[in-house]
Design a protein around this motif. Structure first.
Motif: not given
Length: 300
Positions: A138-142, A197-201
């Motif tokens: 949540x904090x890293x937007x992942x 995942x490494x994918x961010x949003x």
């Protein structure tokens, strides 16, 4: 110069009072010259560290500095320490160290006068690994992915996690589900094989009202229930007193419950100690459920 060491020196002085330069050098494994430089740095930052010579001398912080300079009242300090202590089950394993540091900075002791445990008696809190993984996602937007069990089957989900929620004795993750293309709630106890995942949003968090209403936008229906008095302890635990009528033999409850699978499974948890009186259509559906259960156990 280590900022971490500066804080540790400050913490040590707050907790232990007067010490010596030599003792600090031994504790932090640096030279006495380095400790003198650290003391100068702390003094330059506005921390009133004093040094004095002689048998009763040493290094110390001026008395009452913390209380005089703090922006928190004594009541606010207690509230902060109590909140951290009583919700430590959702924090990292270094919570005790955090409590000690804040207690020293506030020049007070954490008062362990209450304990909050939001888990029920049967189940433990969710796995700390799962909880922490979701928190940092949540904090890293992942984006996170997981296998989710619901209504007899499992589906593979990828979601953009937004918030962790605790409701009705259960933990949930709220986020945007890429499979359903909509916001969804997922119970943590039903999640398996979680991966960050490494994918961010980049989706903005504009969903506070949706989160607040997620549990209440269900199809609630008024129901009338009759309970045996032998189960009164649960009735008073789970319903508001204003919804309960007491007669000689039974407790009558008029309340609103979701008209979905939850309703029948909830009623069944009371065994034979409850009867669904109204509405009639739900009563008839519930009778069918009971008959189907009875059929499974019927033997010649």
């Amino acid at each position: 110069m280590s900022d971490s060491r500066l804080f540790k020196i400050l913490y040590y002085l707050l907790k232990n009072g007067t010490t010596t330069v030599k003792e600090l050098a031994e504790i932090f494994e640096v030279s006495t010259r380095t400790i003198h430089r650290d003391i100068d740095s702390l003094s330059s930052a506005g921390i009133p560290i004093c040094t004095s010579r002689g048998r009763h001398g040493g290094v110390y912080i001026m008395n009452n500095f913390i209380l005089d300079k703090s922006v928190f009242s004594a009541e606010e300090k207690d509230q902060i320490l109590t909140a951290i202590n009583d919700f430590s089950f959702i924090l990292d394993e270094d919570t005790n160290d955090l409590l000690n540091k804040l207690s020293a900075i506030f020049n007070t002791n954490a008062r362990n006068w209450i304990e909050v445990d939001l888990s029920n008696w049967r189940y433990n809190k969710p796995s700390q690994d799962i909880f922490n993984s979701i928190k940092f996602a949540i904090l890293d937007k992942k984006i996170i992915s997981f296998e989710y069990y619901s209504k007899g089957n499992s589906t593979y989900r990828k979601i953009e996690p937004i918030k962790l929620l605790f409701k009705n004795y259960n933990w949930y993750i709220y986020g945007f589900c890429l499979l359903r293309n909509d916001y969804r709630l997922f119970k943590l106890s039903r999640i398996n094989n979680l991966k960050v995942l490494d994918d961010k949003f980049e989706r903005c968090d504009e969903t506070s009202s949706i989160v607040d209403n997620a549990f209440y936008n269900q199809n609630l229906v008024p129901v009338k229930l009759m309970f045996d008095k032998s189960i009164s302890y649960r009735v008073f635990d789970e319903f508001d007193k204003s919804e309960i009528e007491i007669d000689d033999e039974y407790l009558i409850v008029n309340t609103n419950l979701p008209s979905n699978d939850y309703l029948f499974s909830y009623l069944l948890s009371f065994g034979s100690n409850v009867e669904l009186l109204e509405p009639y259509n739900l009563r008839e559906e519930f009778k069918k459920v009971i008959k189907e259960i009875s059929r499974k156990y019927f033997t010649l």
